[in-house]
Design an enzyme around this catalytic site. Structure first.
Site, PDB file in Angstrom:
ATOM      1  N   CYS A 253     124.744  12.789  18.340  1.00 42.69           N
ATOM      2  CA  CYS A 253     125.123  12.187  17.491  1.00 42.69           C
ATOM      3  C   CYS A 253     125.010  12.632  15.769  1.00 42.69           C
ATOM      4  O   CYS A 253     123.815  13.225  15.681  1.00 42.69           O
ATOM      5  CB  CYS A 253     124.838  10.466  17.250  1.00 42.69           C
ATOM      6  SG  CYS A 253     125.417   9.855  18.580  1.00 42.69           S
TER       7      CYS A 253
ATOM      8  N   ASN B 131     128.121  15.068  14.258  1.00 45.84           N
ATOM      9  CA  ASN B 131     128.308  15.360  15.737  1.00 45.84           C
ATOM     10  C   ASN B 131     128.419  16.539  16.281  1.00 45.84           C
ATOM     11  O   ASN B 131     129.321  17.160  15.568  1.00 45.84           O
ATOM     12  CB  ASN B 131     128.927  13.952  16.327  1.00 45.84           C
ATOM     13  CG  ASN B 131     130.255  13.985  15.842  1.00 45.84           C
ATOM     14  OD1 ASN B 131     130.918  14.453  14.775  1.00 45.84           O
ATOM     15  ND2 ASN B 131     131.035  13.374  16.744  1.00 45.84           N
ATOM     16  N   ILE B 132     127.876  16.748  17.284  1.00 46.41           N
ATOM     17  CA  ILE B 132     127.979  17.970  18.001  1.00 46.41           C
ATOM     18  C   ILE B 132     127.937  17.655  19.647  1.00 46.41           C
ATOM     19  O   ILE B 132     127.461  17.412  20.120  1.00 46.41           O
ATOM     20  CB  ILE B 132     126.687  19.060  17.826  1.00 46.41           C
ATOM     21  CG1 ILE B 132     126.433  19.282  16.254  1.00 46.41           C
ATOM     22  CG2 ILE B 132     126.968  20.435  18.348  1.00 46.41           C
ATOM     23  CD1 ILE B 132     125.008  19.793  16.086  1.00 46.41           C
ATOM     24  N   GLU B 133     129.225  18.028  20.004  1.00 50.76           N
ATOM     25  CA  GLU B 133     129.755  17.827  21.416  1.00 50.76           C
ATOM     26  C   GLU B 133     129.534  19.015  22.229  1.00 50.76           C
ATOM     27  O   GLU B 133     129.270  20.162  21.823  1.00 50.76           O
ATOM     28  CB  GLU B 133     130.952  17.401  21.487  1.00 50.76           C
ATOM     29  CG  GLU B 133     131.369  15.922  20.524  1.00 50.76           C
ATOM     30  CD  GLU B 133     132.664  15.062  20.970  1.00 50.76           C
ATOM     31  OE1 GLU B 133     133.552  15.821  21.356  1.00 50.76           O
ATOM     32  OE2 GLU B 133     132.567  14.013  20.422  1.00 50.76           O
TER      33      GLU B 133
ATOM     34  N   GLU C 284     123.965  11.094  13.150  1.00 50.69           N
ATOM     35  CA  GLU C 284     122.652  10.604  12.701  1.00 50.69           C
ATOM     36  C   GLU C 284     121.396  11.113  13.183  1.00 50.69           C
ATOM     37  O   GLU C 284     120.482  11.648  12.371  1.00 50.69           O
ATOM     38  CB  GLU C 284     122.506   8.936  12.961  1.00 50.69           C
ATOM     39  CG  GLU C 284     123.776   8.204  12.541  1.00 50.69           C
ATOM     40  CD  GLU C 284     124.918   8.120  13.671  1.00 50.69           C
ATOM     41  OE1 GLU C 284     125.460   8.862  14.084  1.00 50.69           O
ATOM     42  OE2 GLU C 284     125.523   7.082  13.716  1.00 50.69           O
TER      43      GLU C 284
ATOM     44  N   CYS D 257     125.058   4.424  17.368  1.00 51.69           N
ATOM     45  CA  CYS D 257     124.814   3.754  18.906  1.00 51.69           C
ATOM     46  C   CYS D 257     123.169   3.471  19.045  1.00 51.69           C
ATOM     47  O   CYS D 257     122.361   3.793  18.306  1.00 51.69           O
ATOM     48  CB  CYS D 257     125.253   5.231  19.606  1.00 51.69           C
ATOM     49  SG  CYS D 257     123.803   6.588  19.753  1.00 51.69           S
TER      50      CYS D 257
HETATM   51  N1  THU Z   1     128.974   9.472  17.452  1.00 51.76           N
HETATM   52  C1  THU Z   1     128.238   9.543  16.424  1.00 51.76           C
HETATM   53  O1  THU Z   1     128.122  10.919  15.940  1.00 51.76           O
HETATM   54  N2  THU Z   1     127.497   8.791  15.774  1.00 51.76           N
HETATM   55  C2  THU Z   1     127.676   7.388  16.191  1.00 51.76           C
HETATM   56  O2  THU Z   1     127.002   6.505  15.585  1.00 51.76           O
HETATM   57  C3  THU Z   1     128.707   6.774  17.371  1.00 51.76           C
HETATM   58  C4  THU Z   1     129.081   8.171  18.080  1.00 51.76           C
HETATM   59  C5  THU Z   1     129.768  10.628  18.029  1.00 51.76           C
HETATM   60  C6  THU Z   1     129.294  11.068  19.471  1.00 51.76           C
HETATM   61  C7  THU Z   1     130.470  11.498  19.903  1.00 51.76           C
HETATM   62  O3  THU Z   1     130.679  13.128  19.519  1.00 51.76           O
HETATM   63  C8  THU Z   1     131.703  11.011  19.604  1.00 51.76           C
HETATM   64  O4  THU Z   1     131.002  10.339  18.291  1.00 51.76           O
HETATM   65  C9  THU Z   1     132.162   9.745  20.301  1.00 51.76           C
HETATM   66  O5  THU Z   1     131.503   8.893  20.745  1.00 51.76           O
END
Ligand code: THU
Length: 147
Positions: free
Chosen positions: A56, A45-47, A58, A89
């Site tokens: 996300c 995941n990259i915020e 995935e 998600c």
């Molecule tokens: N996130 C994912 O990378 N995959 C998921 O299936 C659920 C959520 C990440 C997005 C965000 O960076 C963090 O988790 C919190 O939601």
């Protein structure tokens, strides 16, 4: 999938998680996507400070694979921050639907390196909207390889 291959994919997901950029949620996620060619693409995941651009783990893995010319996927393993099963998600499920056979594509949720559960995409996204529903409409372009 053989048990050995599942274990490899889970390990790859945990390796992918090490690259997670999640300074806002501190929720670190890794994913590993197995393609029909036998390649594995890692994703994390990259915020973002603006929050909504966050990607996300995935989708990172899937987009990496698609951008390298691969569209046939066998399975994805997902490892989250907590010792519990992290289900993808809704947005990621829809992206999987675009490229995967929902009856066959396996989604492996790892609680730790030992414990996992496997779902098929159709179980996690029943009644999905898909590109088939866009076909045969006037003005609709074919989805595949139109460059
Ligand atoms: N996130 C994912 O990378 N995959 C998921 O299936 C659920 C959520 C990440 C997005 C965000 O960076 C963090 O988790 C919190 O939601």
């Amino acid at each position: 999938m053989h048990e050995k291959d599942i274990r490899i994919l889970i390990e790859e997901a945990y390796e992918a998680k090490k690259q997670s950029y999640a300074p806002y949620s501190n929720f670190y996620v890794g994913a590993a996507l197995l393609t029909a060619e036998g390649n594995i693409y890692r994703g994390c995941n990259i915020e973002n400070a603006a929050y909504s651009p966050t990607n996300c783990a995935e989708r990172t893995a899937i987009f990496k694979a698609v951008s390298e010319g691969e569209r046939n996927f066998v399975a994805i393993a997902i490892a989250g921050s907590k010792e519990e099963y992290l289900a993808p998600c809704g947005v990621c499920r829809q992206v999987m639907q675009e490229f995967c056979n929902s009856e066959a594509f396996q989604i492996i949720l790892a609680k730790n390196r030992e414990d996992y559960v496997i779902y098929r995409l159709e179980e996690l996204l029943p009644g999905a909207f898909s590109k088939n529903m866009l076909s045969d409409l006037p003005g609709t372009k074919p989805a595949a390889n139109d460059s």
